[in-house]
Scaffold this motif. Structure first.
Motif, mmCIF file in Angstrom:
data_model
loop_
_atom_site.group_PDB
_atom_site.id
_atom_site.type_symbol
_atom_site.label_atom_id
_atom_site.label_comp_id
_atom_site.label_asym_id
_atom_site.label_seq_id
_atom_site.Cartn_x
_atom_site.Cartn_y
_atom_site.Cartn_z
ATOM 1 N N UNK A 94 -5.610 -13.157 4.519
ATOM 2 C CA UNK A 94 -5.947 -13.847 3.284
ATOM 3 C C UNK A 94 -7.409 -13.591 2.929
ATOM 4 N N UNK A 95 -7.644 -13.225 1.681
ATOM 5 C CA UNK A 95 -9.028 -13.059 1.223
ATOM 6 C C UNK A 95 -9.642 -14.434 0.994
ATOM 7 N N UNK A 96 -10.943 -14.465 0.739
ATOM 8 C CA UNK A 96 -11.596 -15.756 0.503
ATOM 9 C C UNK A 96 -11.087 -16.409 -0.790
ATOM 10 N N UNK A 97 -10.489 -15.592 -1.662
ATOM 11 C CA UNK A 97 -9.936 -16.154 -2.894
ATOM 12 C C UNK A 97 -8.477 -16.579 -2.722
ATOM 13 N N UNK A 98 -7.953 -16.437 -1.500
ATOM 14 C CA UNK A 98 -6.571 -16.829 -1.247
ATOM 15 C C UNK A 98 -5.551 -15.753 -1.502
ATOM 16 N N UNK A 99 -6.002 -14.534 -1.794
ATOM 17 C CA UNK A 99 -5.063 -13.438 -2.043
ATOM 18 C C UNK A 99 -4.508 -12.924 -0.721
ATOM 19 N N UNK A 100 -3.215 -12.618 -0.710
ATOM 20 C CA UNK A 100 -2.586 -11.995 0.448
ATOM 21 C C UNK A 100 -2.871 -10.504 0.370
ATOM 22 N N UNK A 101 -3.740 -10.019 1.219
ATOM 23 C CA UNK A 101 -4.090 -8.592 1.195
ATOM 24 C C UNK A 101 -3.328 -7.881 2.298
ATOM 25 N N UNK A 102 -2.520 -6.915 1.908
ATOM 26 C CA UNK A 102 -1.708 -6.183 2.864
ATOM 27 C C UNK A 102 -2.265 -4.786 3.095
ATOM 28 N N UNK A 103 -2.253 -4.364 4.342
ATOM 29 C CA UNK A 103 -2.619 -3.004 4.716
ATOM 30 C C UNK A 103 -1.376 -2.369 5.318
ATOM 31 N N UNK A 104 -0.931 -1.275 4.718
ATOM 32 C CA UNK A 104 0.355 -0.679 5.068
ATOM 33 C C UNK A 104 0.213 0.477 6.050
ATOM 34 N N UNK A 105 1.246 0.648 6.852
ATOM 35 C CA UNK A 105 1.381 1.845 7.657
ATOM 36 C C UNK A 105 1.963 2.969 6.816
ATOM 37 N N UNK A 106 2.147 4.125 7.457
ATOM 38 C CA UNK A 106 2.624 5.310 6.748
ATOM 39 C C UNK A 106 4.123 5.293 6.531
ATOM 40 N N UNK A 107 4.826 4.454 7.270
ATOM 41 C CA UNK A 107 6.255 4.319 7.051
ATOM 42 C C UNK A 107 7.108 5.149 7.978
ATOM 43 N N UNK A 108 8.345 4.698 8.162
ATOM 44 C CA UNK A 108 9.379 5.427 8.900
ATOM 45 C C UNK A 108 10.513 5.715 7.941
ATOM 46 N N UNK A 109 10.883 6.983 7.861
ATOM 47 C CA UNK A 109 12.000 7.349 6.996
ATOM 48 C C UNK A 109 13.276 7.305 7.817
ATOM 49 N N UNK A 110 14.154 6.394 7.473
ATOM 50 C CA UNK A 110 15.403 6.198 8.218
ATOM 51 C C UNK A 110 16.571 6.795 7.439
ATOM 52 N N UNK A 111 17.351 7.621 8.123
ATOM 53 C CA UNK A 111 18.554 8.204 7.531
ATOM 54 C C UNK A 111 19.750 7.779 8.370
ATOM 55 N N UNK A 112 20.722 7.194 7.708
ATOM 56 C CA UNK A 112 21.950 6.790 8.386
ATOM 57 C C UNK A 112 23.043 7.768 7.977
ATOM 58 N N UNK A 113 23.583 8.448 8.951
ATOM 59 C CA UNK A 113 24.629 9.451 8.689
ATOM 60 C C UNK A 113 26.008 8.818 8.812
ATOM 61 N N UNK A 114 26.858 9.032 7.806
ATOM 62 C CA UNK A 114 28.201 8.412 7.829
ATOM 63 C C UNK A 114 29.107 9.048 8.882
#
Lengths: 114, 114
Positions: A94-114
């Motif tokens: 939380x910033x001092x103004x009450x904002x929810x500040x998010x820092x993201x990772x690079x992500x995981x690409x998930x593929x589900x094969x039928x």
């Protein structure tokens, strides 16, 4: 600078199997969140775990948090083709103004094969 | 769903031209954000707003300015676009009163600077 590092960067599994994604971060956090992004779309919130929690469940999702190791994992059980997407962890403060500040990772690409 | 609309959704422009991206929300959320998403970097915070006329810088604010004259609108301006600003831009909102910590994202604006 990025807070979260996600592992693996890409994951391909068969429908019905479980998928596990990991996230590590560097500094103290207030909470850690997981988001999902379908190709070409915006991010959608999946689940939030607070720094004083160790495990949380939501439907087929299970999130764990280990603040001593600065790591989290997202488990999707009984995967479906519709789970194919990119998954991002994000650490929140939380910033001092009450904002929810998010820092993201690079992500995981998930593929589900039928 | 926070009723977030981003415009334009796609834009191609030339280096040195000004560009303004608009984010409009219908849920009266106090906090609004602009993120950019690039391959290998996840999402990075550009600027955020904690009320009308109240804004603050994020991680990658150089070359960007923002304005918020009404609760529902948050504008992102590139005064003189550069090729390094080619990216997908996401607007997000946060409703602190719900105490869920989640951000709601728009569908993104893809900007190409030639």
């Amino acid at each position: 600078s990025q807070q979260g590092e996600e592992d693996p960067q890409a994951l391909s599994i068969q429908e019905g199997e479980n998928a596990t994604m990991n996230c590590s971060y560097k500094t103290s956090i207030n909470n850690l969140q997981w988001y999902r992004q379908n190709s070409g779309r915006g991010l959608v919130h999946l689940i939030l775990i607070r720094s004083n929690e160790r495990e949380k469940h939501s439907g087929r999702l299970r999130v764990t948090l280990d603040t001593s190791k600065k790591s989290s994992s997202l488990l999707i059980t009984a995967s479906r083709a519709a789970d194919t997407a990119s998954y991002f962890c994000a650490t929140g403060e939380l910033s001092i103004q009450g904002a929810q500040k998010l820092v993201f990772g690079q992500g995981t690409r998930l593929t589900i094969n039928p | 769903d926070a009723g977030i609309t981003q415009s334009p959704r796609h834009k191609v422009t030339e280096t040195g031209t000004p560009v303004t991206l608009r984010c409009h929300q219908t849920e009266n959320h106090r906090y609004m954000y602009w993120y950019r998403q690039d391959p290998g970097h996840g999402l990075r915070l550009i600027h955020y707003s904690y009320g009308v006329k109240d804004t603050d810088k994020g991680e990658v604010s150089d070359g960007y300015s923002v304005s918020r004259s009404k609760t529902e609108d948050f504008l992102l301006t590139l005064e003189s676009a550069t090729s390094s600003q080619t990216s997908v831009y996401f607007c997000a909102t946060y409703n602190r009163s719900r105490n869920t910590g989640e951000l709601f994202f728009g569908e993104g604006s893809r900007l190409t600077v030639l």
